[in-house]
Design a protein around this motif. Structure first.
Motif, short mmCIF file in Angstrom:
data_model
loop_
_atom_site.label_atom_id
_atom_site.label_comp_id
_atom_site.label_asym_id
_atom_site.label_seq_id
_atom_site.Cartn_x
_atom_site.Cartn_y
_atom_site.Cartn_z
N ASN A 11 0.88 -1.18 0.00
CA ASN A 11 0.00 0.00 0.00
C ASN A 11 0.91 1.23 0.00
O ASN A 11 1.48 1.59 1.02
CB ASN A 11 -0.87 -0.04 1.25
N ASP A 12 1.09 1.85 -1.17
CA ASP A 12 2.12 2.88 -1.33
C ASP A 12 1.53 4.29 -1.35
O ASP A 12 0.52 4.55 -2.01
CB ASP A 12 2.95 2.62 -2.59
N TYR A 13 2.18 5.18 -0.64
CA TYR A 13 1.78 6.59 -0.60
C TYR A 13 3.00 7.47 -0.78
O TYR A 13 4.13 7.07 -0.49
CB TYR A 13 1.10 6.94 0.73
N VAL A 14 2.74 8.68 -1.25
CA VAL A 14 3.75 9.74 -1.23
C VAL A 14 3.62 10.45 0.11
O VAL A 14 2.52 10.87 0.50
CB VAL A 14 3.55 10.72 -2.40
N TYR A 15 4.74 10.60 0.81
CA TYR A 15 4.75 11.24 2.12
C TYR A 15 5.54 12.54 2.05
O TYR A 15 6.60 12.59 1.43
CB TYR A 15 5.39 10.31 3.17
N VAL A 16 5.00 13.56 2.69
CA VAL A 16 5.70 14.84 2.77
C VAL A 16 5.93 15.18 4.23
O VAL A 16 5.00 15.11 5.05
CB VAL A 16 4.89 15.97 2.09
N ASP A 17 7.15 15.53 4.55
CA ASP A 17 7.54 15.88 5.92
C ASP A 17 7.15 17.33 6.17
O ASP A 17 7.87 18.26 5.79
CB ASP A 17 9.05 15.69 6.07
N CYS A 18 6.00 17.53 6.80
CA CYS A 18 5.50 18.89 7.05
C CYS A 18 6.07 19.50 8.32
O CYS A 18 5.65 20.59 8.72
CB CYS A 18 3.98 18.89 7.07
N PHE A 19 7.05 18.82 8.93
CA PHE A 19 7.89 19.50 9.90
C PHE A 19 8.83 20.46 9.17
O PHE A 19 9.34 21.41 9.76
CB PHE A 19 8.72 18.48 10.71
N LYS A 20 9.05 20.19 7.86
CA LYS A 20 9.99 20.98 7.07
C LYS A 20 9.34 21.62 5.84
O LYS A 20 9.84 22.63 5.34
CB LYS A 20 11.15 20.10 6.61
N GLU A 21 8.28 21.00 5.31
CA GLU A 21 7.65 21.47 4.08
C GLU A 21 6.23 21.95 4.36
O GLU A 21 5.64 21.63 5.39
CB GLU A 21 7.58 20.33 3.05
N GLU A 22 5.67 22.73 3.41
CA GLU A 22 4.29 23.18 3.50
C GLU A 22 3.55 22.80 2.22
O GLU A 22 4.02 23.08 1.12
CB GLU A 22 4.21 24.70 3.70
N VAL A 23 2.41 22.16 2.36
CA VAL A 23 1.56 21.78 1.23
C VAL A 23 0.29 22.61 1.31
O VAL A 23 -0.54 22.40 2.18
CB VAL A 23 1.23 20.28 1.24
#
Length: 267
Positions: A11-23
């Motif tokens: 079960n694959d997802y794209v993960y974004v580290d929002c400790f560092k990035e903003e979406v």
């Protein structure tokens, strides 16, 4: 924007580290990155975020941009990332999700998370036991289960029948049946014995996926309540296995989570 691709039982997802990035537009971004031809390719998008009420937060979006409440395999991936990157300081910690606070325990090896055990909380039966509906004019029986998101569990008579199901053709009829105004995740189960069940899943908003953690929990719980398996059972999915147990009316899910690759995308 930097991202990491992770998978749990396929079960694959794209993960974004929002400790560092903003979406800024996560629904739109989820559609873009999930596309397997013009994007990164995934079952959806999960943001790893700080939390005011837990040690870490999971914010999940399906491949069609709709927001999800809970993702079992995703929660293990978030747990691994948070532990491996030092965002949590203990093997036991809490995770905020759209379905409430989840309690995590990590089995670490050489300083990184190897197996993750998630307390999914109490599952609820949301249908008659079983309930009958018509799918394309054919009567089907299901058991409705809520584990933070809605599931309908169907049983088949053989492993061959399970493998031969054309979910690409019929999956949406289950997902979008009028019985489920908010759509539903649909699991199809073959019971091998009291210790092993086999599962395929059609997820709302994503279609057939190689695994669904909450679906495995729902299916195991339904089968336990039917008296057809023990309170510790292995669920065999297309992408791997998950161990599900029922302890004091709470469902626990144990499995691995793995990195696939990291990258950067303009959006």
């Amino acid at each position: 924007m930097k991202f990491v691709k992770m998978q749990g039982a396929g079960n694959d997802y794209v993960y974004v580290d929002c400790f560092k990035e903003e979406v800024k537009n996560p629904s739109e971004f989820a559609i873009k990155v999930s596309d397997r031809h013009f994007g990164v390719g995934s079952d959806g998008l999960i943001l790893i975020c700080p939390s005011d009420i837990a040690d870490v937060k999971m914010d999940m979006y399906n491949a069609d941009g709709s927001r999800g409440l809970m993702c079992g395999n995703g929660s293990r991936c978030v747990a691994k990332y948070a532990y491996d990157h030092g965002y949590v300081k203990s093997e036991k910690f809490t995770m905020e999700t759209g379905a409430g606070i989840k309690y995590i325990e990590v089995d670490a090896k050489d300083g990184v998370a190897e197996y993750i055990n998630v307390n999914m909380g109490k599952a609820l039966i949301t249908s008659e036991f079983p309930e009958k509906i018509l799918i394309n004019g054919e009567e089907k029986e299901f058991i409705g289960i809520d584990v933070g998101n809605p599931h309908a569990v169907y049983y088949v008579d053989s492993l061959e029948e399970l493998k031969s199901m054309n979910l690409e053709k019929v999956g949406e009829y289950y997902e979008k049946h009028k019985r489920f105004p908010d759509k539903v995740n649909s699991e199809f189960i073959y019971i091998e014995n009291r210790k092993n069940i086999h599962m395929r899943v059609w997820e709302r908003g994503s279609g057939e996926t190689l695994a669904c953690g909450t679906g495995a929990c729902a299916s195991a719980f339904a089968t336990m309540k039917k008296g057809h398996c023990d309170t510790n059972v292995r669920v065999h999915l297309l992408g791997g296995d998950l161990d599900i147990s029922l302890v004091n009316d709470e469902v626990y899910m144990r499995g691995k989570a793995e990195y696939v690759f990291t990258g950067e995308i303009k959006f």
